[in-house]
Design a protein around this motif. Sequence first.
Motif, mmCIF file in Angstrom:
data_model
loop_
_atom_site.group_PDB
_atom_site.id
_atom_site.type_symbol
_atom_site.label_atom_id
_atom_site.label_comp_id
_atom_site.label_asym_id
_atom_site.label_seq_id
_atom_site.Cartn_x
_atom_site.Cartn_y
_atom_site.Cartn_z
ATOM 1 N N ALA A 1 0.706 -1.302 0.005
ATOM 2 C CA ALA A 1 0.071 -0.005 0.111
ATOM 3 C C ALA A 1 0.808 1.355 -0.042
ATOM 4 C CB ALA A 1 -0.943 -0.002 1.114
ATOM 5 N N ALA A 2 2.029 1.045 0.517
ATOM 6 C CA ALA A 2 2.906 2.262 0.478
ATOM 7 C C ALA A 2 3.535 2.713 -0.878
ATOM 8 C CB ALA A 2 4.158 2.064 1.576
ATOM 9 N N ASN A 3 3.418 1.832 -1.860
ATOM 10 C CA ASN A 3 4.146 2.230 -3.094
ATOM 11 C C ASN A 3 2.769 2.374 -4.035
ATOM 12 O OD1 ASN A 3 6.491 1.389 -2.559
ATOM 13 N ND2 ASN A 3 5.967 -0.833 -2.657
ATOM 14 N N PHE A 4 3.286 3.646 -4.995
ATOM 15 C CA PHE A 4 2.044 4.086 -5.823
ATOM 16 C C PHE A 4 2.502 3.487 -7.351
ATOM 17 C CE2 PHE A 4 2.075 7.637 -2.672
ATOM 18 C CZ PHE A 4 0.874 7.650 -2.494
ATOM 19 N N PRO A 5 1.355 3.158 -8.148
ATOM 20 C CA PRO A 5 1.685 3.024 -9.454
ATOM 21 C C PRO A 5 1.995 4.126 -10.383
ATOM 22 C CG PRO A 5 -0.639 2.734 -9.037
ATOM 23 C CD PRO A 5 0.037 3.167 -7.727
ATOM 24 N N ALA A 6 2.658 3.945 -11.263
ATOM 25 C CA ALA A 6 2.993 5.232 -12.190
ATOM 26 C C ALA A 6 1.738 5.587 -12.879
ATOM 27 C CB ALA A 6 4.017 4.737 -13.334
ATOM 28 N N VAL A 7 1.318 6.896 -12.863
ATOM 29 C CA VAL A 7 0.331 7.461 -13.606
ATOM 30 C C VAL A 7 0.816 8.488 -14.558
ATOM 31 C CG1 VAL A 7 -2.025 8.465 -13.323
ATOM 32 C CG2 VAL A 7 -1.152 6.782 -11.638
ATOM 33 N N PRO A 8 0.289 8.444 -15.740
ATOM 34 C CA PRO A 8 0.740 9.577 -16.554
ATOM 35 C C PRO A 8 -0.030 10.584 -16.391
ATOM 36 C CG PRO A 8 -0.434 7.701 -17.719
ATOM 37 C CD PRO A 8 -0.114 7.357 -16.501
ATOM 38 N N GLY A 9 0.576 11.857 -16.469
ATOM 39 C CA GLY A 9 -0.261 13.059 -16.284
ATOM 40 C C GLY A 9 -1.203 13.409 -17.425
ATOM 41 N N MET A 10 -2.238 14.273 -17.087
ATOM 42 C CA MET A 10 -3.522 14.630 -17.823
ATOM 43 C C MET A 10 -4.206 13.304 -18.279
ATOM 44 S SD MET A 10 -1.632 17.952 -19.889
ATOM 45 C CE MET A 10 -3.294 18.746 -20.065
ATOM 46 N N THR A 11 -4.545 12.667 -17.486
ATOM 47 C CA THR A 11 -5.295 11.341 -17.948
ATOM 48 C C THR A 11 -6.343 11.103 -16.715
ATOM 49 O OG1 THR A 11 -5.413 8.835 -18.532
ATOM 50 C CG2 THR A 11 -3.968 9.784 -16.550
ATOM 51 N N ALA A 12 -7.641 10.568 -17.330
ATOM 52 C CA ALA A 12 -8.767 10.355 -16.644
ATOM 53 C C ALA A 12 -8.583 8.829 -16.181
ATOM 54 C CB ALA A 12 -9.869 10.595 -17.246
ATOM 55 N N ALA B 1 -11.011 17.855 -8.785
ATOM 56 C CA ALA B 1 -10.462 18.269 -9.988
ATOM 57 C C ALA B 1 -9.367 19.152 -10.130
ATOM 58 C CB ALA B 1 -11.581 18.711 -10.748
ATOM 59 N N ALA B 2 -8.168 18.956 -11.115
ATOM 60 C CA ALA B 2 -7.150 19.861 -11.019
ATOM 61 C C ALA B 2 -7.776 21.070 -11.122
ATOM 62 C CB ALA B 2 -6.283 19.352 -12.273
ATOM 63 N N LYS B 3 -6.845 22.049 -10.931
ATOM 64 C CA LYS B 3 -7.439 23.630 -10.845
ATOM 65 C C LYS B 3 -6.902 24.198 -12.114
ATOM 66 C CE LYS B 3 -8.465 24.434 -6.074
ATOM 67 N NZ LYS B 3 -8.129 23.181 -5.420
ATOM 68 N N SER B 4 -6.385 23.342 -13.272
ATOM 69 C CA SER B 4 -5.767 23.788 -14.251
ATOM 70 C C SER B 4 -6.401 24.434 -15.081
ATOM 71 C CB SER B 4 -4.780 23.177 -14.761
ATOM 72 O OG SER B 4 -5.384 21.774 -15.054
ATOM 73 N N THR B 5 -6.258 25.313 -16.055
ATOM 74 C CA THR B 5 -7.006 25.766 -17.356
ATOM 75 C C THR B 5 -6.330 25.916 -18.449
ATOM 76 O OG1 THR B 5 -6.608 28.033 -16.751
ATOM 77 C CG2 THR B 5 -8.568 27.284 -15.667
ATOM 78 N N GLY B 6 -6.893 25.912 -19.785
ATOM 79 C CA GLY B 6 -6.369 26.190 -20.939
ATOM 80 C C GLY B 6 -5.429 24.979 -21.295
ATOM 81 N N ASP B 7 -4.241 25.061 -21.905
ATOM 82 C CA ASP B 7 -3.567 24.015 -22.240
ATOM 83 C C ASP B 7 -3.123 22.900 -21.190
ATOM 84 O OD1 ASP B 7 -3.441 25.134 -25.030
ATOM 85 O OD2 ASP B 7 -1.229 25.998 -24.573
ATOM 86 N N PHE B 8 -3.317 23.328 -19.912
ATOM 87 C CA PHE B 8 -3.011 22.274 -18.970
ATOM 88 C C PHE B 8 -4.444 21.759 -18.357
ATOM 89 C CE2 PHE B 8 0.771 25.155 -19.557
ATOM 90 C CZ PHE B 8 1.861 24.190 -19.652
ATOM 91 N N ALA B 9 -5.568 21.984 -18.783
ATOM 92 C CA ALA B 9 -6.560 21.451 -18.147
ATOM 93 C C ALA B 9 -6.580 20.059 -18.334
ATOM 94 C CB ALA B 9 -7.963 22.114 -19.019
ATOM 95 N N SER B 10 -6.989 19.486 -17.291
ATOM 96 C CA SER B 10 -6.838 17.898 -17.276
ATOM 97 C C SER B 10 -8.216 17.271 -16.930
ATOM 98 C CB SER B 10 -5.930 17.604 -16.289
ATOM 99 O OG SER B 10 -5.897 16.137 -15.768
ATOM 100 N N PRO B 11 -8.406 16.253 -17.655
ATOM 101 C CA PRO B 11 -9.694 15.516 -17.365
ATOM 102 C C PRO B 11 -9.659 14.729 -16.089
ATOM 103 C CG PRO B 11 -8.596 14.087 -18.913
ATOM 104 C CD PRO B 11 -7.490 15.382 -18.780
ATOM 105 N N GLY B 12 -8.536 14.575 -15.538
ATOM 106 C CA GLY B 12 -8.341 13.600 -14.379
ATOM 107 C C GLY B 12 -7.194 14.100 -13.497
#
Length: 75
Positions: free
Chosen positions: A5-16, A27-38
């Motif tokens: 449980a102490a290890n996190f799986p790798a997760v690519p950014g800007m993915t749902a 939700a991420a608070k980013s907007t514009g080019d950095f808006a993320s679905p997840g």
Amino acid sequence: MTQEAANFPAVPGMTAKMPKGVRVVAAAKSTGDFASPGYLPPCSGGRGNSYEAQIKAVDASGKVLAKTRKKLGRY
């Protein structure tokens, strides 16, 4: 917390698409080019920042059973 449980799986950014048993609850608070679905990974904003994740165990109704923080790193 178990070692697994102490290890996190790798997760690519800007993915749902999250690993099984993992979900984004705010939700991420980013907007514009950095808006993320997840998930949106941390960005440095300069040097000297530390990053951590808040981990919560929840039951089927969403009630928080336990929570902890895990340091992810420092940039």
